[in-house]
Design a protein around this motif. Structure first.
Motif, PDB file in Angstrom:
ATOM      1  N   GLY A 419       7.727  -1.271   1.265  1.00 47.77           N
ATOM      2  CA  GLY A 419       8.441  -2.127   2.637  1.00 47.77           C
ATOM      3  C   GLY A 419       6.945  -1.538   3.868  1.00 47.77           C
ATOM      4  O   GLY A 419       7.040  -1.450   4.874  1.00 47.77           O
ATOM      5  N   ASN A 420       6.365  -1.224   2.593  1.00 49.87           N
ATOM      6  CA  ASN A 420       4.731  -0.976   3.750  1.00 49.87           C
ATOM      7  C   ASN A 420       3.635  -1.780   3.121  1.00 49.87           C
ATOM      8  O   ASN A 420       2.378  -1.419   3.709  1.00 49.87           O
ATOM      9  CB  ASN A 420       4.409   0.480   3.486  1.00 49.87           C
ATOM     10  N   VAL A 421       3.844  -2.789   2.635  1.00 49.27           N
ATOM     11  CA  VAL A 421       2.772  -3.204   2.051  1.00 49.27           C
ATOM     12  C   VAL A 421       2.870  -4.642   2.565  1.00 49.27           C
ATOM     13  O   VAL A 421       4.496  -5.950   2.313  1.00 49.27           O
ATOM     14  CB  VAL A 421       2.294  -3.970   0.292  1.00 49.27           C
ATOM     15  N   PHE A 422       2.284  -5.669   3.477  1.00 47.43           N
ATOM     16  CA  PHE A 422       2.913  -6.912   4.423  1.00 47.43           C
ATOM     17  C   PHE A 422       1.597  -8.009   3.589  1.00 47.43           C
ATOM     18  O   PHE A 422       0.508  -7.475   4.142  1.00 47.43           O
ATOM     19  CB  PHE A 422       2.600  -7.015   5.430  1.00 47.43           C
ATOM     20  N   SER A 435      -3.483 -10.189  -1.076  1.00 43.50           N
ATOM     21  CA  SER A 435      -4.371  -9.945   0.488  1.00 43.50           C
ATOM     22  C   SER A 435      -3.545  -9.676   1.195  1.00 43.50           C
ATOM     23  O   SER A 435      -2.442 -10.038   1.885  1.00 43.50           O
ATOM     24  CB  SER A 435      -5.002 -10.725   0.524  1.00 43.50           C
ATOM     25  N   GLY A 436      -3.045  -8.811   2.243  1.00 41.59           N
ATOM     26  CA  GLY A 436      -2.543  -8.512   3.674  1.00 41.59           C
ATOM     27  C   GLY A 436      -2.877  -7.298   3.913  1.00 41.59           C
ATOM     28  O   GLY A 436      -4.618  -6.706   4.565  1.00 41.59           O
ATOM     29  N   TYR A 437      -2.052  -6.331   4.878  1.00 41.30           N
ATOM     30  CA  TYR A 437      -1.468  -5.077   5.769  1.00 41.30           C
ATOM     31  C   TYR A 437      -0.901  -4.287   4.837  1.00 41.30           C
ATOM     32  O   TYR A 437      -0.109  -3.807   4.407  1.00 41.30           O
ATOM     33  CB  TYR A 437      -1.567  -5.492   6.671  1.00 41.30           C
ATOM     34  N   ASN A 444      -1.874   4.800   9.350  1.00 38.59           N
ATOM     35  CA  ASN A 444      -3.738   3.888   9.554  1.00 38.59           C
ATOM     36  C   ASN A 444      -3.042   2.932   8.248  1.00 38.59           C
ATOM     37  O   ASN A 444      -2.113   2.593   8.126  1.00 38.59           O
ATOM     38  CB  ASN A 444      -4.355   4.684   8.325  1.00 38.59           C
ATOM     39  N   TRP A 445      -3.799   1.353   9.467  1.00 36.74           N
ATOM     40  CA  TRP A 445      -3.207   0.432   8.893  1.00 36.74           C
ATOM     41  C   TRP A 445      -4.871   0.168   8.388  1.00 36.74           C
ATOM     42  O   TRP A 445      -6.068   0.212   8.962  1.00 36.74           O
ATOM     43  CB  TRP A 445      -3.261  -0.803  10.050  1.00 36.74           C
ATOM     44  N   GLU A 476      -2.864   8.020   0.248  1.00 33.91           N
ATOM     45  CA  GLU A 476      -3.923   8.581   0.231  1.00 33.91           C
ATOM     46  C   GLU A 476      -4.865   8.318   1.696  1.00 33.91           C
ATOM     47  O   GLU A 476      -5.353   9.200   2.331  1.00 33.91           O
ATOM     48  CB  GLU A 476      -4.837   8.597  -0.739  1.00 33.91           C
ATOM     49  N   LEU A 477      -4.403   7.264   2.263  1.00 33.80           N
ATOM     50  CA  LEU A 477      -4.963   7.237   3.379  1.00 33.80           C
ATOM     51  C   LEU A 477      -4.039   7.379   4.723  1.00 33.80           C
ATOM     52  O   LEU A 477      -4.462   7.122   5.891  1.00 33.80           O
ATOM     53  CB  LEU A 477      -5.804   5.469   3.577  1.00 33.80           C
TER      54      LEU A 477
END
Length: 477
Positions: A419-422, A435-437, A444-445, A476-477
């Motif tokens: 739910g946090n990888v777009f 590839s994405g966000y 952090n983005w 980790e980030l």
């Protein structure tokens, strides 16, 4: 006293700042160590990876490996196409499929021809066509003393992209291209056993006389060895069925791309006229619209849902017709992939890169000629992140969400990153891209690109590596 208090406050804030920086730097080192461990996989005995991870707020690199090396991007190419469409066509752009007539209309009789003019709408369906035919009748036409034409003159004659694989035909993911499309330029064949000793029952969806069916199959009490195919070798719209189908077999289906989609469109239109009791006296064919034509109706579709489906489900037809819409934006000549690519080159220039560094040959990523780098994709992602809300939203919301929807719906199911990888997926033989966000656990983005290629067999291991790296970045980030 006040000065002393102020000095202490400044010192405390400075310490907090440097502690935060050192903590982030230490987390970066941990990220590097963990990702390096993942890349020890035996997959990389033959395979290579290009990776770029950028922190969006600072625009600083978090992790890089072979980020400038060229890889086949597969469907990550769609990120470039949809980003260019958002920027250069804009979110208010509409595709138009337009209906015209020539001659006079007297007593509900059109003493001329009817024209459908294609405007590169990749989502046009039989239901949309029915609505246009309804509008034709509402316009007052009940008989056509002329012909039914498709104007496809707005595009060049190349029905496929450069570097597409001929033996992918007749799969629906390699559609025949036309400015006038319908039902994804594909047909579904539903089949089930007939009576024992008789052929299998075949039904087309949508039902149409456009296709020739040669059914040499037999229903049997034994095992199924049923084969169904379109005559792709001779590029014919003939459906072959053969072999045996078990009498106990359940209903199933197969889908195929359609050769000459403009004529398929016209055949469905002619059949729609008949259902609506509009008589057609002439033939169906392709022809350029005359200057003395009268517009009846235009069916419009906004670009945003087209962009959404391009990335969410990796729709190749959408991507290719977006590229040709880009071509028409800068030239009145026939739309072509080569002209459309000029605006992708413009996008590459805008992000501060050199277009000649890469090779862009289509809009979808189907071509094996495409060459791009992980750094290119993260630069595009950072650039799009900085655009106005309307533009960025159209782009961002088109990306599949890991573990939730689109081509990532089955990924990250047991991962903390769900739910946090777009991100946009990409797959060709020996190629897996993502590839994405990422929105991290600490809010952090990040923009990221992971390109893997040169392996044999399934993409499963490469996708596991994608997912594991995304999980590390999230945690980790």
């Amino acid at each position: 006293m006040q000065n002393k208090t102020l000095l202490i406050l400044i010192l405390l804030l400075t310490l907090i700042f440097f502690h935060g920086c050192s903590t982030f730097i230490s987390r970066e080192k941990l990220v590097t160590q963990r990702i390096d461990t993942v890349l020890v996989s035996s997959l990389f005995t033959t395979a290579n990876a290009g990776i770029s991870v950028i922190e969006l707020k600072s625009k600083q690199p978090i992790y890089q490996q072979n980020e400038k090396k060229l890889f086949r991007p597969a469907s990550n190419q769609k990120l470039l196409t949809t980003a260019a469409a958002c920027l250069f066509l804009g979110t208010d752009y509409n595709f138009e499929t337009t209906l015209y007539h020539t001659g006079e209309i007297i007593d509900s009789v059109c003493n001329g021809d009817i024209f459908f003019v294609g405007g590169f709408d990749p989502e046009f369906t039989s239901e949309n066509l029915d609505s246009m035919i309804y509008d034709l009748r509402k316009f007052g036409i009940k008989k056509i003393n002329g012909n039914l034409y498709a104007d496809v003159s707005s595009m060049d004659s190349l029905f496929w992209g450069e570097g597409w694989m001929w033996n992918d035909d007749p799969a629906t993911y390699i559609p025949y291209l036309s400015p006038l499309t319908i039902n994804k330029n594909a047909v579904k064949v539903i089949y089930e056993p007939g009576e024992v000793g008789m052929p299998a029952n075949l039904k087309l969806f949508p039902n149409s006389d456009f296709f020739k069916i040669e059914n040499g199959s037999v229903t049997d009490t034994g095992k199924t060895s049923f084969v169904i195919e379109r005559d792709w070798l001779r590029r014919k719209n003939t459906i072959f069925a053969g072999g045996t189908i078990s009498a106990a077999a359940k209903q199933d289906s197969a889908s195929f791309n359609v050769v000459e989609p403009a004529l398929y469109f016209l055949t469905l239109a002619k059949e729609g006229l008949e259902r609506n009791q509009i008589e057609l006296s002439g033939k169906i064919d392709t022809l350029t619209l005359p200057n003395n034509s009268t517009k009846i109706f235009a069916f419009r579709r906004n670009i945003v849902p087209v962009i959404n489906r391009t990335n969410k489900i990796s729709d190749n037809l959408n991507a290719e017709l977006l590229l040709r819409a880009l071509s028409k934006r800068i030239s009145n000549e026939k739309a072509s992939s080569r002209t459309g690519k000029r605006l992708i080159d413009s996008l590459i220039t805008l992000i501060g890169a050199e277009p000649k560094t890469y090779r862009i040959t289509d809009g979808s990523g189907l071509s094996y000629y495409n060459l791009a780098a992980a750094e290119l994709f993260t630069k595009v992602l950072v650039y799009m992140f900085e655009q106005e809300a309307k533009t960025y939203d159209a782009f961002f919301k088109s990306l599949p969400i890991c573990g939730v929807d689109g081509t990532l719906s089955n990924r990250c199911q047991n991962s903390s990153a769900k739910g946090n990888v777009f991100a946009k997926t990409g797959t060709l033989s020996g190629v897996a891209s993502l590839s994405g966000y990422i929105k991290t656990r600490k809010d952090n983005w990040l923009a990221f690109s992971i390109l893997i290629q040169n392996y044999v067999g399934s993409a499963a291991e490469a996708r596991k590596i994608h997912d594991k790296i995304c999980e590390i970045l999230f945690e980790e980030l």
